[in-house]
Design an enzyme around this catalytic site. Structure first.
Site, short mmCIF file in Angstrom:
data_model
loop_
_atom_site.label_atom_id
_atom_site.label_comp_id
_atom_site.label_asym_id
_atom_site.label_seq_id
_atom_site.Cartn_x
_atom_site.Cartn_y
_atom_site.Cartn_z
N LYS A 15 0.74 -1.05 -0.02
CA LYS A 15 -0.04 -0.10 0.07
C LYS A 15 1.11 1.14 0.09
O LYS A 15 0.56 2.23 -0.72
CB LYS A 15 -1.02 0.03 1.25
CG LYS A 15 -2.06 -1.06 1.16
CD LYS A 15 -2.66 -1.43 2.27
CE LYS A 15 -3.70 -2.46 2.09
NZ LYS A 15 -4.31 -3.12 3.58
N ASP B 183 -10.59 3.60 5.09
CA ASP B 183 -10.91 2.26 4.87
C ASP B 183 -12.16 1.57 4.91
O ASP B 183 -12.58 0.67 4.89
CB ASP B 183 -9.92 1.53 5.65
CG ASP B 183 -9.64 -0.08 5.18
OD1 ASP B 183 -9.86 -0.28 4.08
OD2 ASP B 183 -9.21 -0.97 5.93
N GLN C 40 -4.15 -1.59 9.70
CA GLN C 40 -4.37 -3.02 9.22
C GLN C 40 -4.60 -4.07 10.35
O GLN C 40 -4.01 -4.15 11.41
CB GLN C 40 -2.50 -3.27 9.08
CG GLN C 40 -2.47 -4.49 8.24
CD GLN C 40 -3.12 -4.74 6.95
OE1 GLN C 40 -2.93 -3.60 6.14
NE2 GLN C 40 -3.77 -5.73 6.44
#
Length: 303
Positions: A58, A125, A102
């Site tokens: 990413k 996200d 994450q």
């Protein structure tokens, strides 16, 4: 004997590339006009090899798109309270425009509490309750990245969802559940299935659109696919294997996503696009938000 029909592949890699190019152009314009480039902060608890790889990937994609990245690596012993403090600090930092935690973070972490420490305007996200509510009520907000990527794929391949029966296999908070909400917003009739669904095959056989997102390799077999259905495989299992048995399903489906190269690239593309949108919003730019930032183009209709 007629030849076996083969489904048309839905190319997530190509579409993701175009989305990232668009995001990069917007990021460059934001940098020129404000002197500040969009910034995505990534937070990782521990050193799980797969998670480390995902974060590095990413970051590399961010660099190519002109998006700054700031990585915060925390020890595996980090407590929920310490993680919340870190996320709250990033939420208050005006130099950070998007935040990615994450996950999984480890069994000792209350992930839901951690997600809720992310400011909604930086939840690129799409993991907070605020974002899920926006998806559910068809309001402006950031979508969960994988479901958002799925919706973009369906639109790119001109899949008309109105009146269609969509079966979502999986009910996770950031994939299965929001995917169903986004499909419902496009007037599909949605059925959720999961690990405790009795006679899963019976539901799949009735689906015009199948979204497989349960994390079980080759769970969905070709003989259960309705001829002419659209099959979205959002699963990823060891050995580059999805949740759908591709070889058999592709002989019955009209459209199907490959694994890899289907849904996966779209997830990162939506993340980057929403980071740029977040920066534009926070820096007061008039740059139009990307397609992924608007859950639905109009008012939700309840009828």
């Amino acid at each position: 004997m007629s030849a076996v029909q083969t489904a048309r592949l839905m190319d997530g890699t190509g579409l993701a590339g175009r989305i990232i190019e668009e995001a990069a152009a917007k990021a460059a314009e934001i940098a020129r006009s404000t002197g500040s480039s969009p910034c995505l902060a990534t937070v990782l608890v521990g050193e799980d090899p797969a998670s480390v790889t995902y974060v590095r990937m990413k970051q590399a994609r961010c660099a190519k798109a002109g998006i700054r990245s700031r990585h915060i690596g925390l020890p595996a012993t980090t407590t929920t309270a310490e993680l919340i403090d870190t996320l709250a600090g990033l939420s208050a930092d005006p130099d950070v425009h998007g935040i990615l935690l994450q996950h999984p973070c480890g069994p000792h972490i209350d992930e839901r509490a951690a997600f809720e420490a992310i400011a909604p305007e930086k939840d690129v996200d799409g993991v907070t309750m605020h974002s899920f509510a926006a998806m559910s009520f068809a309001l402006q907000g950031f979508v969960s990245c994988t479901p958002g990527g799925i919706m973009r794929l369906l639109k790119a391949y001109d899949v008309d969802l109105a009146g269609k029966h969509a079966v979502v296999v999986g009910r996770s908070a950031i994939l299965g559940k929001p995917a169903g909400m986004l499909l419902l917003a496009e007037n599909a009739t949605v059925t959720y299935c999961h690990s405790r669904t009795a006679d899963l095959s019976a539901f799949v056989r009735e689906a015009d659109v199948v979204v497989a997102a349960v994390g079980r390799p080759r769970l969905i077999r070709g003989e259960d696919i309705k001829p002419g259905a659209v099959v979205i495989d959002a699963g990823y299992n060891p050995g580059n294997v999805g949740d759908v048995d591709f070889d058999t399903a592709s002989t019955r489906a009209r459209l199907i996503t490959p694994v890899p190269g289907g849904v996966g690239p779209m997830t990162i593309a939506v993340l980057l696009a929403q980071t740029v949108d977040a920066a534009a919003n926070q820096l007061g730019r008039s740059t139009p938000v990307s397609e992924g930032h608007s859950v639905h183009d109009g008012e939700q209709r309840a009828e």
